[in-house]
Design a protein around this motif. Structure first.
Motif, PDB file in Angstrom:
ATOM      1  N   VAL A  18      46.496  57.865  85.921  1.00 17.49           N
ATOM      2  CA  VAL A  18      46.664  56.629  86.684  1.00 17.49           C
ATOM      3  C   VAL A  18      45.518  55.684  86.362  1.00 17.49           C
ATOM      4  CG1 VAL A  18      46.698  55.593  88.999  1.00 17.49           C
ATOM      5  CG2 VAL A  18      47.971  57.706  88.566  1.00 17.49           C
ATOM      6  N   LEU A  19      44.292  56.200  86.329  1.00 13.79           N
ATOM      7  CA  LEU A  19      43.119  55.357  86.052  1.00 13.79           C
ATOM      8  C   LEU A  19      43.134  54.797  84.632  1.00 13.79           C
ATOM      9  CD1 LEU A  19      40.458  57.443  87.955  1.00 13.79           C
ATOM     10  CD2 LEU A  19      41.188  55.100  88.504  1.00 13.79           C
ATOM     11  N   LYS A  20      43.737  55.495  83.700  1.00 14.44           N
ATOM     12  CA  LYS A  20      43.882  54.987  82.329  1.00 14.44           C
ATOM     13  C   LYS A  20      44.697  53.696  82.328  1.00 14.44           C
ATOM     14  CE  LYS A  20      46.063  56.077  77.903  1.00 14.44           C
ATOM     15  NZ  LYS A  20      46.819  57.099  77.159  1.00 14.44           N
ATOM     16  N   TYR A  21      45.755  53.673  83.123  1.00 20.14           N
ATOM     17  CA  TYR A  21      46.631  52.509  83.173  1.00 20.14           C
ATOM     18  C   TYR A  21      46.201  51.480  84.214  1.00 20.14           C
ATOM     19  CZ  TYR A  21      50.004  54.638  80.023  1.00 20.14           C
ATOM     20  OH  TYR A  21      50.607  55.172  78.913  1.00 20.14           O
ATOM     21  N   SER A  22      45.481  51.915  85.219  1.00 17.65           N
ATOM     22  CA  SER A  22      45.074  51.045  86.323  1.00 17.65           C
ATOM     23  C   SER A  22      43.622  51.353  86.685  1.00 17.65           C
ATOM     24  CB  SER A  22      46.021  51.287  87.510  1.00 17.65           C
ATOM     25  OG  SER A  22      45.872  50.326  88.504  1.00 17.65           O
ATOM     26  N   PRO A  23      42.676  50.951  85.819  1.00 20.56           N
ATOM     27  CA  PRO A  23      41.272  51.361  85.998  1.00 20.56           C
ATOM     28  C   PRO A  23      40.612  50.857  87.279  1.00 20.56           C
ATOM     29  CG  PRO A  23      41.494  49.800  84.173  1.00 20.56           C
ATOM     30  CD  PRO A  23      42.873  50.149  84.616  1.00 20.56           C
ATOM     31  N   ASN A  24      41.149  49.837  87.902  1.00 17.61           N
ATOM     32  CA  ASN A  24      40.570  49.317  89.147  1.00 17.61           C
ATOM     33  C   ASN A  24      41.224  49.884  90.393  1.00 17.61           C
ATOM     34  OD1 ASN A  24      38.709  47.653  87.785  1.00 17.61           O
ATOM     35  ND2 ASN A  24      40.318  46.135  87.448  1.00 17.61           N
ATOM     36  N   TRP A  25      42.095  50.883  90.221  1.00 15.68           N
ATOM     37  CA  TRP A  25      42.781  51.511  91.354  1.00 15.68           C
ATOM     38  C   TRP A  25      41.745  52.092  92.310  1.00 15.68           C
ATOM     39  CZ3 TRP A  25      44.345  57.155  91.261  1.00 15.68           C
ATOM     40  CH2 TRP A  25      45.089  57.502  92.392  1.00 15.68           C
TER      41      TRP A  25
END
Length: 116
Positions: A18-25
């Motif tokens: 998830v963080l790979k695609y949405s690092p500011n999550w």
């Protein structure tokens, strides 16, 4: 209630993706902690009991993929194309690291408040 990415290998690997695609999550890195009682309740209520505990929640590849896809770091943040790319990569990841049926370690927390 939340999954525990540092204690559960599958949850941790899924969260990294998830963080790979949405690092500011901002939903990553949950740990067991007491429920935070907002200040607006503290004038009229006092905390009389709290409890934190772990629980194993059963999933399949399909249901865990759906759960992760529903998190705000994917479903609420990415374009349809990005979601599709993430989902393909996540399904491949699960095929390599998880049996068809598995449990994900979560924590639950309760707080009992008493009116002053």
């Amino acid at each position: 209630m939340a999954w525990l990415p540092f204690e559960d290998k599958i949850a941790g690997a899924s969260e990294k993706l998830v963080l790979k695609y949405s690092p500011n999550w901002s939903g990553a890195g949950e740990t067991i902690h007491q429920i935070d009682i907002p200040d607006c309740y503290k004038e009229n209520f006092e905390l009389v009991h709290h409890e934190e505990f772990t629980v194993r929640i059963p999933f399949t590849h399909e249901s865990w993929n759906g759960r992760m896809k529903a998190c705000r770091g994917i479903g609420a943040s990415l374009t349809e194309k990005e979601i599709s790319m993430w989902e393909q990569e996540h399904r491949t990841l699960l095929e390599h690291i998880a049996p068809n049926e598995f449990d994900i370690l979560h924590y639950g927390a309760i707080a009992e408040l008493k009116k002053r």
